[in-house]
Design an enzyme around this catalytic site. Structure first.
Site, short mmCIF file in Angstrom:
data_model
loop_
_atom_site.label_atom_id
_atom_site.label_comp_id
_atom_site.label_asym_id
_atom_site.label_seq_id
_atom_site.Cartn_x
_atom_site.Cartn_y
_atom_site.Cartn_z
N ASP A 154 0.69 5.53 -0.34
CA ASP A 154 -0.09 6.85 -0.49
C ASP A 154 1.16 7.24 -0.90
O ASP A 154 1.92 7.63 -0.91
CB ASP A 154 -0.12 6.99 1.37
CG ASP A 154 -0.45 6.01 2.55
OD1 ASP A 154 -2.08 5.60 2.69
OD2 ASP A 154 0.18 5.30 3.32
N HIS A 179 0.44 -0.73 0.09
CA HIS A 179 -0.14 0.28 -0.05
C HIS A 179 0.59 0.95 -0.52
O HIS A 179 1.61 1.76 1.15
CB HIS A 179 -1.15 -0.44 1.44
CG HIS A 179 -1.93 1.46 1.35
ND1 HIS A 179 -2.30 1.30 -0.26
CD2 HIS A 179 -1.94 1.99 1.56
CE1 HIS A 179 -3.06 2.55 0.67
NE2 HIS A 179 -2.84 3.02 1.88
N HIS A 238 -6.97 10.06 -0.33
CA HIS A 238 -7.38 9.55 1.35
C HIS A 238 -6.95 9.94 2.22
O HIS A 238 -7.35 9.65 3.92
CB HIS A 238 -7.86 7.89 1.83
CG HIS A 238 -6.97 7.34 1.27
ND1 HIS A 238 -6.26 5.99 0.32
CD2 HIS A 238 -5.30 6.54 2.50
CE1 HIS A 238 -5.21 5.78 0.63
NE2 HIS A 238 -4.63 5.79 2.21
N ASP A 242 1.90 -0.79 4.65
CA ASP A 242 2.07 0.43 3.81
C ASP A 242 3.76 -0.36 3.70
O ASP A 242 4.58 -0.16 4.34
CB ASP A 242 2.11 1.40 5.07
CG ASP A 242 0.65 1.62 5.17
OD1 ASP A 242 -0.16 0.75 4.80
OD2 ASP A 242 0.56 2.58 5.70
N ASP A 287 -8.27 1.02 2.75
CA ASP A 287 -7.43 2.47 3.27
C ASP A 287 -7.69 3.27 3.49
O ASP A 287 -8.16 3.99 4.48
CB ASP A 287 -6.00 3.15 2.74
CG ASP A 287 -5.21 3.29 4.73
OD1 ASP A 287 -5.65 3.04 5.30
OD2 ASP A 287 -4.28 4.12 4.34
#
Length: 1058
Positions: free
Chosen positions: A180, A178, A572, A429, A292
């Site tokens: 971000d 994941h 997000h 993450d 998420d």
């Protein structure tokens, strides 16, 4: 008395009636009166201003009297419009095709709505037998939180050893990382430090063993990496995709927030990702992956379905809802829209059952066991297991025992589902950064799988898989024709407001960093306006056949950059307001630069379109032909001198004829506004205030049809709890009910009255609050405009809320929109803590009783609630001095003076089953979010002849919104092609609300539009229906003569205009 400084600075507001997507030329004859000088004293100046204003009113009255007969005739013709509507366009073409916009018809007394168009909102809704409505689930749940054992928020799971004897367990372990696009680091820093290494290692490590799999979601990162790699590595990536080892999931620019994001931006970032994939990889994503976002919206499910995806996965859902779905075995379901009476919107959805998407919470119910199978946490590494039992490398000596431990978790997890197929994510993450981690995870798991698969007595088949591998197996087991397995349920509703434990509700981020939430919507409005006018300009240039130096490629580069900056901000942790301070600044800088760039695209396009003689066109970036006349920018005043005149071009970016107030800043109070035919335009001169004055005001009351309703606006403070866990960027943990704002000193109140608008501005220490009424016939005249400027930079752990208190008997019910797309009914529940009753409000919230509806329309996303009957409140800003222990590691202390805009609408209604906004509410929201755009013509260009342009043949039907007209990138290079994506949305609306005196100049046509009658001069060379993001094109249906949209439908067409 108005106090004026030596430099007189005023702004003029004029009512402009403008045609759809029109560019209209207004001549501002800004005439100075020599006898009225500030040096002659304040009284004489005031008298002079009053006499000018009186003269304006006298002239306006004479004009109205002279045109009364004409207006009456036009009104009668519009009332009868319903009978003359054929093929989606009123007879006679554009009813506003008079020579100039002041000849727009007066709005009809009663809006012409086709009776067929009222049936959608009037029908009774029947729930399918196996249907689950989230509102019913909330009623059912007790929201207690007993200790569930090893699965703290769940329950003990048991099974019989022989349950899989007849049908073995299928296990799909799905490796994921994941990433971000900004959170604790900026997008670029994450890419440099982690993401590029993850992707580089992925190519090498997946090629080492064809059984290995990986999924990837964020195209923003993937595209940046792709630009940096050579052709050989690109070919290697393509081969991984073709072999099914690498799957692109969702395929959006980011994994977007689902609470604060508007559907325009959700579509745009999905389009940007899918178009990139089409150009570079030839990939069409099949499955959505959203592990998420902090709560989930059915709007996103609808958009994925419309884009052609078949499946989706969600994770962050309230722990009580997860437990309930687990106990009912409804974690795999068809997610259906509230408004869909059939199954056309169904998309297969998997809800992850446990606390998180990390390895400890994905293999099964016991995180202490699962953590031992996260081989990045082997002893000696930087990450360990908090349960203090580390993983062990898999060897011949321990493989049997470790398989038994892991298989026990897989079996228990599978007991929460209806089939013998189980999905196990393997990641977290920014995982798989180092080659070592790839080896640790894949080699150890392959040993476990080899043992499981070579021992038939275990009745399990385990393997690495992509998420679509899992969904294909699930469909084969539960859905495909001929299957004997169980059927899956249908679920409707949304998954807000999220809580991950205890009373920790994630309702704070609905408001956190509101300055940037507002900037997001400003960029959206500019991007949409720029896309449309740019696409029309390219088509116009092609039609004209004239050689020119229009900067098409350079402007397309600016558009692409703006799309990507807006897309990045839908992440997000971006629009949510949950990033580090310096990361937020990075996002804000991107947004701001793109707004400036889009202004250039708009003025460049408008320059070409309004020039009467196209051969006179010349692009000179150092000498702008047009200049944006932005509010609050005193440096961009329309300059005036003695008896001078300046031309102003007004761009209406909406698909409706409209009468709206436009504000332009000028540097003299002696101004009159006329069309270039010399017709006067009603105008009002008001001061830009340097110093406040004092006055008094009375309570605000709204009246309609002689009835009177009490509506009071007040402000209040929330503090944060005294418990150990306090409010932060994500969480709202208040210290009880809000305490009414009581300023230390009396407020300063200023009253402005005029022929165009009247307003009351109240200045407190922390908020400047303005209520404005427009005296116009159009949509703006139907609502009260509310503007707040909030400054809480000196506060400690406080949140400021605006509360509306009315006599609407709404009881415990209210309604909020989801993503500006649809309405979700809400119920305020006493069994839940206060913070759980807050919900996201992207574009509107309303209260209603059997006879009245009170709607608050908003120009920015904020958190809202109705904690008492007749009350509606909105959190305006939050200042929090500590972290809330969700990983951010800081409070929210970067507050700015933040403006927010609203419109308050009071409407009569009759009781109805389903709830939709009225057409007036839809249109008011459209105008609030997409204001008219004024541009001043440079003094050097005043000699050139300009002409108005109205690209659309008429207003679109009242319920059809042109979401975008987005030029598609050419296959070669980064410039524009001659194709565009035309995106239309037919809005669901409620006919039970009063349709008298709405100020609207449109009709409804059962969602039908004749394609040859859409544009006034341009024509469709081709128009082909496509999926939402152009990924899929049906074989039939090209060059349609008629567009037909169902209520609520969003449809995309690939078009060529000529």
């Amino acid at each position: 008395m108005i106090r004026l400084n030596r430099q007189v600075t005023v702004f003029g507001s004029a009512i402009f009636c403008v045609v759809v997507f029109s560019l209209y030329l207004m001549l501002d004859h800004l005439q100075l009166d020599n006898t009225k000088s500030p040096n002659n004293g304040g009284d004489r100046l005031q008298n002079g201003q009053l006499s000018i204003l009186q003269g304006k009113i006298d002239r306006l009255e004479r004009l109205l009297a002279e045109n009364n007969e004409i207006i009456t005739n036009i009104r009668d013709s519009v009332i009868n419009l319903k009978e003359s509507v054929k093929d989606g366009v009123p007879d006679g073409g554009n009813m506003s095709q008079g020579p100039y916009p002041e000849l727009l018809a007066s709005p009809p007394l009663v809006l012409p709505i086709d009776s067929q168009d009222c049936q959608f909102a009037a029908r009774e809704f029947s729930k399918p037998a196996d249907g689950v409505q989230l509102l019913d689930v909330y009623d059912l749940l007790t929201f207690d939180n007993p200790d569930g054992g090893v699965w703290k928020q769940g329950f003990d799971i048991t099974y019989q050893e022989n349950e899989w004897d007849s049908e073995p367990l299928q296990v799909f372990v799905v490796p994921h990382s994941h990433n971000d696009p900004g959170w604790l680091k900026t997008f670029d820093d994450y890419y440099r430090d982690q993401t590029q290494h993850i992707l580089n290692n992925m190519v090498v490590k997946l090629h080492e063993d064809s059984r290995r799999k990986m999924i990837w979601s964020e195209i923003s990162y993937f595209a940046k990496w792709w630009d940096s790699i050579d052709g050989q590595k690109r070919d290697a990536v393509k081969s991984l995709v073709e072999r099914g080892q690498l799957e692109i999931t969702t395929g959006g620019w980011v994994m977007p927030d689902e609470a604060n994001a508007h559907y325009f931006a959700l579509i745009d970032q999905l389009l940007e990702g899918h178009q990139w994939l089409e150009r570079n990889l030839g990939v069409k994503p099949q499955t959505g992956w959203a592990v998420d976002p902090f709560g989930h919206s059915p709007t996103n499910a609808y958009l994925l379905k419309q884009a052609g995806l078949a499946n989706m996965l969600i994770q962050r859902v309230h722990y009580s809802v997860k437990k309930h779905f687990s106990s009912q075995k409804t974690l795999e379901f068809f997610w259906r829209q509230n408004w869909d009476p059939a199954s056309s919107t169904d998309i297969l959805c998997h809800m992850m059952p446990f606390y998180s998407y990390d390895v400890p919470h994905t293999c099964g119910p016991d995180p202490k066991i699962c953590c031992q199978f996260d081989f990045k946490r082997l002893p000696g590494g930087r990450v360990s297991c908090p349960w203090r039992v580390p993983p062990q490398p898999i060897t011949d000596g321990n493989v049997q025992q470790r398989v038994q431990m892991l298989l026990d978790q897989y079996r228990k997890k599978s007991k929460l589902f209806r089939t013998k197929v189980v999905m196990v994510p393997l990641g977290d993450d920014f995982r798989y950064t180092d080659a070592l981690e790839w080896d640790q995870q894949f080699q150890n798991y392959q040993k476990l799988f080899d043992y499981m698969n070579s021992h038939p007595e275990l009745h399990v088949k385990a393997q690495f898989g992509t998420i679509t591998d899992y969904f294909n197996a699930l469909r084969k087991s539960a859905i495909d024709p001929g299957h004997t397995g169980p059927s899956l349920p249908v679920v409707s509703g949304d998954f807000f407001t999220y809580a991950d434990r205890d009373d920790h509700y994630w309702s704070g981020y609905f408001t956190s960093r509101p300055f940037y939430k507002h900037m997001d919507r400003v960029l959206e409005s500019h991007l949409r306006a720029a896309e449309i006018i740019y696409s029309l300009t390219l088509a116009n240039i092609r039609t004209s056949g004239k050689r020119n130096d229009f900067p098409a490629v350079e402007n397309y580069r600016l558009l692409t950059e703006a799309r990507r900056n807006l897309g990045l901000f839908q992440h997000h942790d971006a629009i949510a307001g949950t990033g580090k301070d310096f990361v937020v600044i990075d996002y804000g800088t991107r947004l701001f630069h793109s707004i400036l760039n889009l202004k250039q695209v708009i003025v460049n396009s408008a320059h070409w379109l309004v020039l009467k003689d196209k051969s006179a066109y010349s692009y000179n970036p150092s000498k702008a032909f047009l200049k944006m006349v932005s509010k609050k920018s005193i440096g961009q005043l329309v300059p005036t001198c003695l008896f001078s005149s300046r031309s102003v071009v007004i761009y209406n970016p909406t698909e409706q004829d409209r009468t709206s107030v436009v504000t332009v800043y000028v540097n003299t109070p002696h101004v009159r506004v006329v069309t270039d035919h010399g017709r006067p335009v009603p105008a009002q001169i008001s001061a830009v205030w340097d110093e406040p004055t004092t006055a008094s005001t009375e309570r605000l009351k709204l009246k309609e049809d002689g009835s009177e309703h009490q509506v009071k606006v007040e402000f209040a403070w929330y503090g944060t709890t005294s418990n150990r866990d306090k409010s932060g960027a994500y969480l709202f943990l208040p210290d009880g009910v809000a305490k009414v704002y009581s300023p230390a000193r009396p407020p300063v109140i200023r009253v402005t009255k005029g022929s165009v608008f009247s307003e009351i501005t109240t200045t407190f220490d922390h908020v400047t609050h303005t209520l404005r009424l427009y005296h116009v016939q159009g949509v703006e005249g139907q609502a009260v405009e509310i503007c707040n400027s909030v400054d809480i930079r000196g506060e400690f752990n406080r949140e400021i809320t605006m509360r509306l208190t009315s006599d609407v008997d709404s009881k415990d019910r209210f309604f909020t929109d989801l993503n500006g797309f649809q309405i979700q009914p809400r119920k305020t529940m006493a069994k839940l803590p206060l913070q759980a009753n807050f919900y996201p409000m992207t574009s509107m919230a309303y209260l209603q009783d059997p006879g009245t509806r009170l709607t608050l329309l908003t120009a920015q996303s904020l958190g809202s609630a109705s904690l008492k009957s007749g009350q509606l409140e909105v959190i305006m800003d939050r200042r929090l001095n500590q972290d809330d222990n969700r990983g951010l590691g800081q409070g929210v202390l970067d507050n700015k003076v933040t403006a927010s805009s609203f419109r308050l609408l009071l409407e009569k209604r009759k009781p109805s089953t389903l709830s939709y906004p009225s057409l007036l509410s839809h249109m008011s929201s459209l105008y609030l979010n997409h204001p008219l755009i004024p541009m001043a013509v440079s003094t050097e260009a005043e000699s050139l002849s300009l002409s108005p342009l109205s690209p659309l043949a008429s207003s679109l039907p009242c319920d059809v919104h042109l979401v975008n007209l987005r030029t598609i990138q050419s296959k070669e290079g980064g410039g524009p092609s001659d194709e565009a994506a035309l995106i239309l949305h037919r809005k669901g609306f409620d006919c039970t609300l009063s349709n008298r005196n709405t100020g609207l100049l449109c009709a409804t046509t059962q969602g039908k539009i004749r394609t040859e009658k859409l544009f006034s001069e341009l024509r469709f060379q081709s128009i082909t229906p496509a999926s939402l993001t152009l990924m899929h094109t049906p074989e039939e249906g090209s060059n349609q003569e008629e567009i037909s949209l169902k209520p609520m439908e969003i449809s995309t067409y690939r078009v060529q205009l000529t």
